[in-house]
Design a protein around this motif. Structure first.
Motif: not given
Length: 148
Positions: A25-29, A32-33, A37-39
Motif C-alpha cells: 500500500d505504501v509503495m503504491l501511494v 502515484v506521488i 510530480t515527475a512531469p
C-alpha cells in the motif's frame, strides 16, 4: 489427572511470515506521488540566475560579443560586435545565432531586455537561443543609480 473430559491444550507455533500488504500500500501511494510530480520537474528553460552582488562579466576582446536586445514592444535586435541591425523575427534570430555559434567554440550569448518587456517574451527568446546552440546566456543590466 489428565483426562476428565478436557481436551489437552495444544500450543500454537509462532508464525514466521511477514504481512507485506501494508508495504505494498505504501509503495503504491509513493508510485502515484512520483508519477504526478515527475512531469513538473522537467519543464522550463535552463537559466543560470545572476546574483545581485556579482562582478561584471569578463570576455575576450578578440571574440565579438553576440547580444540580442528586446525593446518595449517585443521587437528583437541582433548585435554582433559593434554592428546592430533592423528588427528581426524570433525565427530569424535563432537561425542567425545558430550560424554564428557553429563557427565558434564559445557559445555564450548576452540578452539585453527593456525593463517593461513581458516575461513570456524573454522566456521564448532564451528558449530559442538555447535551441540555436547557446551554452550560456547572460543577462545585461544597468548598475543601480545609472538611470536618471
Amino acid at each position: 489427572m489428565r483426562g476428565m473430559g478436557m481436551m489437552p491444550q495444544q500450543r500454537r507455533k509462532p508464525m514466521a511470515e511477514i504481512n507485506v500488504v501494508p508495504y505494498i500500500d505504501v509503495m503504491l501511494v509513493l508510485l502515484v506521488i512520483f508519477m504526478v510530480t515527475a512531469p513538473m520537474l522537467t519543464q522550463g528553460v535552463k537559466v543560470d540566475l545572476p546574483e545581485t552582488t556579482s562582478d561584471p562579466i569578463q570576455h575576450d576582446k578578440d571574440v565579438e560579443t553576440i547580444t540580442v536586445s528586446v525593446d518595449t514592444n517585443g521587437a528583437y535586435y541582433l548585435e554582433v560586435g559593434d554592428q546592430s541591425g533592423e528588427p528581426m523575427t524570433l525565427s530569424d534570430i535563432r537561425s542567425q545565432v545558430a550560424k554564428i555559434l557553429s563557427q565558434r567554440a564559445n557559445g555564450e550569448v548576452m540578452v539585453r531586455g527593456d525593463e517593461y518587456v513581458d516575461y513570456g517574451v524573454m522566456v521564448r527568446l532564451m528558449a530559442e537561443l538555447q535551441a540555436a546552440g547557446a551554452t550560456g546566456i547572460g543577462l545585461i543590466t544597468d548598475a543601480p543609480g545609472d538611470n536618471p
